[in-house]
Design a protein around this motif. Structure first.
Motif, PDB file in Angstrom:
ATOM      1  N   VAL A   1       0.841  -1.190   0.000  1.00  0.00           N
ATOM      2  CA  VAL A   1       0.000   0.000   0.000  1.00  0.00           C
ATOM      3  C   VAL A   1       0.875   1.238   0.000  1.00  0.00           C
ATOM      4  O   VAL A   1       1.785   1.353   0.826  1.00  0.00           O
ATOM      5  CB  VAL A   1      -0.912   0.016   1.241  1.00  0.00           C
ATOM      6  CG1 VAL A   1      -1.741   1.271   1.265  1.00  0.00           C
ATOM      7  CG2 VAL A   1      -1.783  -1.209   1.259  1.00  0.00           C
ATOM      8  N   PHE A   2       0.626   2.126  -0.912  1.00  0.00           N
ATOM      9  CA  PHE A   2       1.339   3.399  -0.935  1.00  0.00           C
ATOM     10  C   PHE A   2       0.351   4.481  -0.575  1.00  0.00           C
ATOM     11  O   PHE A   2      -0.660   4.652  -1.247  1.00  0.00           O
ATOM     12  CB  PHE A   2       1.938   3.648  -2.319  1.00  0.00           C
ATOM     13  CG  PHE A   2       3.092   2.738  -2.630  1.00  0.00           C
ATOM     14  CD1 PHE A   2       2.879   1.420  -2.973  1.00  0.00           C
ATOM     15  CD2 PHE A   2       4.399   3.201  -2.546  1.00  0.00           C
ATOM     16  CE1 PHE A   2       3.944   0.574  -3.230  1.00  0.00           C
ATOM     17  CE2 PHE A   2       5.467   2.360  -2.810  1.00  0.00           C
ATOM     18  CZ  PHE A   2       5.244   1.045  -3.154  1.00  0.00           C
ATOM     19  N   GLN A   3       0.655   5.201   0.463  1.00  0.00           N
ATOM     20  CA  GLN A   3      -0.293   6.180   0.970  1.00  0.00           C
ATOM     21  C   GLN A   3       0.459   7.470   1.227  1.00  0.00           C
ATOM     22  O   GLN A   3       1.593   7.451   1.704  1.00  0.00           O
ATOM     23  CB  GLN A   3      -0.935   5.628   2.249  1.00  0.00           C
ATOM     24  CG  GLN A   3      -1.787   6.589   3.025  1.00  0.00           C
ATOM     25  CD  GLN A   3      -3.101   6.878   2.306  1.00  0.00           C
ATOM     26  OE1 GLN A   3      -3.419   6.235   1.299  1.00  0.00           O
ATOM     27  NE2 GLN A   3      -3.844   7.851   2.791  1.00  0.00           N
ATOM     28  N   THR A   4      -0.181   8.592   0.919  1.00  0.00           N
ATOM     29  CA  THR A   4       0.540   9.847   1.096  1.00  0.00           C
ATOM     30  C   THR A   4      -0.154  10.821   2.021  1.00  0.00           C
ATOM     31  O   THR A   4       0.321  11.932   2.208  1.00  0.00           O
ATOM     32  CB  THR A   4       0.722  10.557  -0.260  1.00  0.00           C
ATOM     33  OG1 THR A   4      -0.564  10.822  -0.796  1.00  0.00           O
ATOM     34  CG2 THR A   4       1.517   9.710  -1.216  1.00  0.00           C
ATOM     35  N   GLN A   5      -1.289  10.469   2.569  1.00  0.00           N
ATOM     36  CA  GLN A   5      -1.966  11.438   3.444  1.00  0.00           C
ATOM     37  C   GLN A   5      -2.910  10.711   4.382  1.00  0.00           C
ATOM     38  O   GLN A   5      -3.021   9.494   4.342  1.00  0.00           O
ATOM     39  CB  GLN A   5      -2.721  12.438   2.589  1.00  0.00           C
ATOM     40  CG  GLN A   5      -3.707  11.735   1.669  1.00  0.00           C
ATOM     41  CD  GLN A   5      -4.584  12.703   0.934  1.00  0.00           C
ATOM     42  OE1 GLN A   5      -5.012  13.679   1.498  1.00  0.00           O
ATOM     43  NE2 GLN A   5      -4.845  12.433  -0.335  1.00  0.00           N
ATOM     44  N   LEU A   6      -3.577  11.493   5.196  1.00  0.00           N
ATOM     45  CA  LEU A   6      -4.571  10.901   6.087  1.00  0.00           C
ATOM     46  C   LEU A   6      -5.727  10.377   5.246  1.00  0.00           C
ATOM     47  O   LEU A   6      -6.236  11.092   4.396  1.00  0.00           O
ATOM     48  CB  LEU A   6      -5.113  11.961   7.026  1.00  0.00           C
ATOM     49  CG  LEU A   6      -4.448  12.164   8.373  1.00  0.00           C
ATOM     50  CD1 LEU A   6      -5.177  13.264   9.122  1.00  0.00           C
ATOM     51  CD2 LEU A   6      -4.489  10.895   9.186  1.00  0.00           C
TER      52      LEU A   6
END
Lengths: 1177, 144
Positions: free
Chosen positions: A719-724
């Motif tokens: 999983v690539f996540q950049t924010q809330l």
């Protein structure tokens, strides 16, 4: 001496295989192998034993040549020769030699046959190639086939070393580590292309030949045997013979990864680095680890020599082996022992010198013909509980024999430490009292090594490598009361799936296990007679199965103790279908990518696509490998990559409250069938969303969809996540109050805000799916909550604060390197790990990323080589009736090739009854890592300040407890045993670590990430994180340098982490594990700046410099080779930051100088005074 | 011998305590199963968690009954347990559903031991309470 003999033997073995290799006698001479081998060896050897190098290489070369020349009939050529293989094999052989006599003995044995065959068939040819030395040897062979002449050549080099041995205050135990290093070194460099496998085979062949004697190359029996080794060729003979072959090969064999499809193959290569070296007599140091630690190398010279000693008596050994008594070492160890010195040995000299000071008469007494010498003496004690605890200790302590030499001055202290039952030896170094407040340079200049359990030599050799398996107390206290008195944490630190260069892989129909506790048979069991063995964990007496009775070595029944399971404390079994709940799953990879505006802006997609494209073919897996992609912002996008489509099809699901899969079949596709489509997608991905205005992130629903997608098979979700996450299930609110970042009081929100991610992780774990999180955010993203998705599904967590492709190139570079490792490293699916320990001990708490499924069983959806675990132990029943305890971890997993495998590590430790002994055996690094894990738990469940108090109390309690055991020393001073001298320093380092520090501005996510790291990193990496290494690099010299892959790696001494060590005229390198800082002083020599940094002077050094230019100067070369060397084998590739003395970035550097005072925290000296104050209270 | 409200409370409490005793025994068995590896912690938590609130509510319910019946001594004896229940539920781990037990931490030896001990203590308490209520009921019936 042992070593040499061992080496020699191995060589022989190899030779035999080479024969295979060449098949035609005529070819043999022409084979490149010889030369390669030579190089190879030289490389290896040079590294560790600087001085000795030249001779050793010379000798060895011949040996190698011999081997090759000797070709016994190698009817079978094992399939492809792996280049790397050879290296591995050779390295392995080294290891072997040092470690296990038994093997050497084998060799001898076998040698004889090999020799014969050589003579008969190919011998003449082979010899010409060999060196002059060899002529002799050959002769000897002919004359005394059984004699271990091979040992001779090796012996020379070692003999030299030998003399030097005593000088360095090296502990004897480390001897083998040296060999381990060699391996490690060799490993990285794929030097000789010749297929080592074949060698293995050859070994086996040779052995087999023995019986047959004539060993004509095409013999069917031989073939079968060989096939085992070769693995790929394997003709699936499951009969005992095969297993046997494995055994033989085991020591030497390493498993390489070559993708072999044949499940039946006995020898498999695991590409990894070697942890377990059987050879390491005392305790094999892991190669990789050793490499990192320069000091070790130096020390090892001495060690080597010692190891050599062990192998000293080749002849008797072989004899012994025949008889079934496999422990020649004993003989050798007692130098004076009757064990006939190998007359043929050219270098008898070294042997006597090397012999341990205190011979162990009991061992010596053993007659050669003796039927069941199998039990290690230490062990025997254990098995016979009647010998009261006292007695065993003496045996156990024999390990200390060598101490006297090194610490002659210690005698006076021994009186005060009456509890130590060292036999005729003064107290060990680890108990030397040290006045902490007066010891100015507490940090040794060489890296700290793991203490060696105080076992007798044979057990030491067999014991598991400390790189895979460490215990905080290498002397286990007898009772919980004693443990409580010592005030030290008791626990294990595991790195079970390390990359190993050498790993015996065993295929057999029956995996022998204890019938009541299901323990796998291991080197520390005792054979009561030929038919029965006694479990070392539960003491049940089990039958030895028929298949296990067969010893392929001698082709006879009744030598179960010779099998590889009993000769190696780290082995891997190929499991049968009994160990499967379903057919082994294929490798399945799913990428879930955030493509909201924030993510596109950060630009990580480019890096990811690039890395994936580059590594698509290297993804571990077989022909069934499947891959899929999902992207999400406020909606969820699936990609249909079904073979036959002209281009990838994007399917959008906008109902995030009730996610469904648009098409169930074609979202996860076969990697090879749809490769073009996948490439198209990856090429298009970075630009697909460039104009997106969508700022929301529906992470929760995307994960739910991913779970649905993965649940039929299991696998890995990245999983690539950049924010809330801001939409749908699992949405999170910002919880961080920036004003509280440097608060000294309460740090809140270390726990999750919702249990959505935890539940999801548990569901995933139940479906054998692991979720790996890459968090690339510029602001607070509530890692505390998000991390749960990985924590409980056995995933891993990567965090790149303020990631931006263009603005923060160092992070982008880091991501790229991490991805490369992440995508290509080994992976195990649907794994479970069970940890067993001797009756009386019990598992208390586990630390790491997993789900605990029962009291000793961890469910790991995925296992990767970078995952570490910690276990707290408690002593439930008194251990008075045993002198040894064992721990066994068994990791059952499905390899990426669809094989079900079990990797078993077994660690054996002595039990002690006195407090002083407990302190003598403290492994301070392991203790610190365990404490760090416990402190993380405490800060989440209670509060950060509680955790900090607990850390300080750990120091105060243990030191005051120690203080009360030494009565006649002054109480005013702060006294610590030498084994604990670094304890306060490390605890202070922990208190200043990002995870636990207060008063310094720390972002919540950074803190939580540090905690996640502490929980999931293996010890080697964790220690660097806690206490970085500082080196001065502007004056690197070749003094004490090691050689790795033809590169000279300087070994500067460690500096203590204090600004007092920084001079304005110098340049310093700090190795923090995940980052390197090079600090350049204002007054740094311009020559250095110019030569290494490529800038004319200090002022012109750019502010953000993240690499060292490749300049063609000596100092640049040294600096770069040193840094490269440090970098090798790290899971998180460290990013280099060049920090100028005046730049704002220097705070980053200075915060790691943990011995100095900061506004919010003690200096080291103040901390000591604080501790002292607390103790006196 | 008059059937007062207090007597009714005691009778009710008697029956409910019998139920609570079964709850406690169920807990003890459940944790024992966990300890001996018979059950998966996830399943076990799923079966245990729904029982937590009913148990607490039953206990709270007859505490309220005793309050109404002005049985101060009995109420006083039950107050510590009531307070404990409230504290216990307030300090439960982060979870969305009802219940106390988190499958990820339940296997932690400390927590497991704590839960087991809690089960035994409650069993003892309920057993004593059972006989006390029996006595109380008879006493109320006889004295009135």
């Amino acid at each position: 001496m042992q070593v040499p003999s061992g080496y020699g033997l191995h060589h022989q073995n190899y030779i035999a295989p080479s024969g295979h290799y060449s098949q035609g006698p005529g070819k043999m001479t022409s084979l490149p192998l010889d030369s390669q081998c030579g190089d190879y060896y030289s490389g290896l050897y040079t590294v560790p034993t600087q001085n000795v190098v030249s001779p050793s290489t010379a000798n060895q070369q011949p040996g190698a040549q011999q081997m090759y020349s000797r070709v016994p009939p190698a009817p079978h050529i094992v399939g492809s020769t792996l280049g790397s293989f050879q290296c591995a094999a050779s390295s392995a052989s080294h290891l072997h030699t040092s470690a296990s006599q038994p093997y050497s003995s084998f060799v001898n044995h076998y040698n004889s046959p090999a020799v014969y065959s050589a003579n008969s068939s190919v011998a003449s040819q082979g010899f010409p190639s060999t060196c002059g030395h060899y002529a002799m040897s050959t002769v000897s062979n002919a004359a005394y086939p059984s004699v271990s002449y091979p040992s001779v050549p090796a012996g020379d080099p070692y003999g030299q070393m030998f003399t030097s041995q005593n000088a360095p205050p090296v502990r004897p135990a480390k001897d083998n580590s040296f060999s381990g290093q060699n391996t490690a070194i060799s490993h990285p460099s794929s030097l000789p292309p010749p297929p080592s496998q074949q060698q293995h085979q050859q070994q086996s062949l040779a052995e087999y030949n023995t019986p047959s004697w004539s060993s004509a190359p095409g013999l069917p029996t031989q073939d079968s045997l060989k096939r085992n080794n070769t693995g790929s060729l394997a003709i699936a003979n499951n009969n005992s013979a095969n297993t046997v072959a494995d055994c033989l090969s085991c020591p030497v064999i390493q498993n390489v990864h070559p993708p072999k499809s044949s499940p039946a193959v006995s020898t498999v290569l695991s590409g990894a680095s070697s942890t377990r070296m059987p050879p390491a007599a005392n305790h094999p140091v892991e190669p990789a680890a050793s490499v990192t630690q320069p000091s070790e190398l130096l020390q090892q010279k001495g060690i080597d020599s010692s190891s050599t000693t062990s192998s000293a008596s080749p002849v008797p050994n072989s004899y012994d082996a025949l008889e079934g008594g496999s422990y020649p070492d004993m003989l050798s160890s007692a130098a004076s022992s009757p064990a006939p010195e190998p007359t043929p040995d050219p270098d008898p000299g070294p042997a006597p010198a090397s012999t341990p000071v205190a011979p162990q008469p009991s061992k010596m007494a053993k007659p050669f013909g003796y039927g069941y010498p199998i039990l290690q003496p230490g062990y025997q004690n254990a098995t016979a509980p009647l010998n009261s605890g006292v007695q065993p200790s003496s045996t156990v302590y024999s390990g200390f024999q060598q101490y006297p030499q090194q610490y002659p001055g210690m005698n006076q202290l021994s009186s005060s430490l009456g509890g130590l039952s060292l036999q005729s030896s003064p107290q060990p170094e680890s108990l030397r009292p040290i006045n902490l407040t007066q010891e100015r340079n507490i940090l040794p200049v060489t890296p700290v090594l793991a203490p060696v359990p105080n076992l007798n030599l044979e057990l030491k050799k067999l014991n598991c490598s400390p790189d895979s398996f460490r215990c905080t107390l290498t002397n286990i206290p007898q009772t919980q009361a004693l443990l409580n008195k010592a005030k030290l944490p008791l626990g294990l630190l595991l790195h079970p799936f390390r990359d190993l260069t050498q790993l015996p892989v065993i295929t057999s129909n029956t995996i022998v296990r204890c019938r009541s506790c299901r323990t796998y048979i291991n080197p520390f069991v005792s054979f009561i007679d030929q038919r029965r063995w006694k479990c070392n964990l539960c003491y049940r007496v089990n039958d030895v199965p028929e298949e296990f009775m067969y010893n392929p070595l001698t082709r006879s029944y009744g030598e179960p103790h010779k099998r590889p399971e009993v000769q190696n404390s780290t082995v891997e079994f190929i499991a049968s279908s009994d160990y499967m709940l379903r057919p082994p799953q294929p490798a399945v990879y799913l990428f879930v990518l955030d493509v909201s505006h924030n993510a596109v802006e950060a630009g990580y997609l480019t890096v990811l696509s690039q890395s994936l494209l580059e590594n698509l073919d290297k993804l571990p897996g077989d022909s069934r490998t499947r891959i899929g992609f999902m992207t999400f912002d406020s909606t969820i996008h699936f990609y249909n990559l079904q073979e036959g489509l002209s281009q990838p099809q994007m399917l959008i699901v906008s109902d995030v409250d009730d996610v469904f899969l648009p098409t169930p079949d074609s979202l996860l596709v076969n990697l090879y069938e749809s490769k073009e489509l996948i490439k198209d997608l990856l090429n298009a991905l970075p630009n697909m969303f460039t104009n997106t205005r969508e700022t929301h992130s529906a992470l929760g629903p995307a994960l739910q969809a991913a779970f649905k997608l993965m649940s039929p098979t299991g696998g890995r979700v990245s999983v690539f996540q950049t924010q809330l996450p801001s939409l749908g299930a699992g949405l999170l609110q910002s919880r961080e109050d920036p004003n509280q970042r440097s608060s000294t009081k309460v740090v809140q929100h270390l726990g999750p805000a919702t249990d959505f991610y935890k539940k999801l992780a548990l569901d995933c774990s139940g479906q054998q799916t692991a979720v790996d999180l890459f968090l690339l955010s510029s602001q607070y993203s509530d890692l505390a909550s998000l991390a749960c998705m990985s924590k409980y599904s056995a995933g891993c967590i990567y965090y790149y604060p303020s990631f931006h492709c263009a603005h923060n190139p160092s992070q982008a570079e880091k991501l790229q390197k991490d991805l490369k490792r992440y995508l290509t490293r080994k992976i195990g699916f649907e794994a479970v790990m069970r940890i067993r320990c001797t009756k009386g001990l019990s598992m208390h708490t586990f630390h790491g990323n997993f789900f605990v499924r029962s009291t000793d069983l961890l469910s790991l959806a995925n296992i990767n080589p970078d995952a570490g675990f910690a276990v707290q132990l408690s002593i439930e029943e008194s251990l008075t009736d045993t002198s040894l305890v064992c721990f066994q971890t068994a990791l059952l997993y499905t390899s990426s090739k669809g094989e079900r495998r079990i990797r078993v590590h077994t660690l054996c430790l002595p039990v002690v009854s006195s407090l002083a002994d407990v302190y003598a055996g403290v492994d301070v690094q392991a203790a610190i890592c365990l404490l760090a894990n416990m402190a993380v738990d405490r800060s989440v469940s209670s509060s950060l300040s509680d955790a900090r108090d607990a850390l300080v109390n750990a120091v105060v309690d243990s030191l005051s407890a120690y203080g009360s055991t030494i009565s006649n020393l002054q109480h005013s001073a702060l006294i610590a045993p030498s084994s604990l001298k670094l304890f306060p320093l490390y605890v202070l380092a922990l208190l200043k670590q990002k995870a636990f520090r207060t008063g310094t501005s720390t972002r919540l996510d950074d803190r939580v990430y540090a905690m996640c790291q502490i929980k999931s990193q293996p010890l080697v990496h964790l220690m660097k994180m806690i206490h970085p290494n500082l080196y001065r690099i502007d004056r690197l010299t070749d003094e004490g340098a090691v050689h790795v892959n033809d590169r000279v790696v300087p070994q500067p001494p460690l500096q203590k982490l204090s600004a007092e060590k920084l001079t304005r005229e110098g340049a310093f390198l700090m190795d923090c594990g995940s980052a390197f800082y090079i600090w350049i002083g204002k007054g740094c020599d311009n020559n250095f700046i110019e030569d290494v940094l490529g800038c004319p002077n200090f002022a012109s050094i750019p502010q953000k410099m993240t690499y060292l230019p490749e300049l063609d100067t000596l100092s640049s070369e040294r600096a770069r080779s040193f840094i490269t060397w440090l970098r090798d084998g790290r899971p998180l590739s460290p990013i280099l930051h060049v920090v100028k003395d005046e730049s704002p970035a220097k705070t980053e550097f200075f915060q790691h100088l943990i011995e100095d005072r900061t506004e919010a925290a003690f200096s080291y000296y103040e901390f000591l005074l604080h501790v002292q104050q607390q103790i006196c209270k | 011998m008059v059937f007062t409200f207090a007597a009714f409370c005691y009778m009710l409490a008697l029956l409910l305590t019998a139920a609570l005793i079964f709850f406690a025994i169920w807990h003890i068995i459940a944790f024992d199963e966990l300890k001996t590896d018979y059950k998966n912690p996830m399943d076990q938590c799923n079966t245990l968690n729904p029982l937590v609130l009913p148990e607490y509510l039953i206990h709270a319910f007859f505490c309220v009954m005793f309050l109404c019946a002005a049985e101060w001594l009995t109420l006083g004896l039950n107050m510590p347990l009531l307070a404990y229940h409230i504290w216990r539920y307030m300090s439960r781990p982060m979870m969305s559903g009802p219940g106390l037990y988190d499958p990820t931490t339940i296997m932690n030896a400390d927590i497991l031991a704590y839960c087991q001990k809690e089960g035994w203590c409650k069993l003892a308490f309920y057993l004593l309470a059972f006989f006390y209520y029996l006595y109380g009921m008879i006493y109320v019936l006889v004295s009135s």
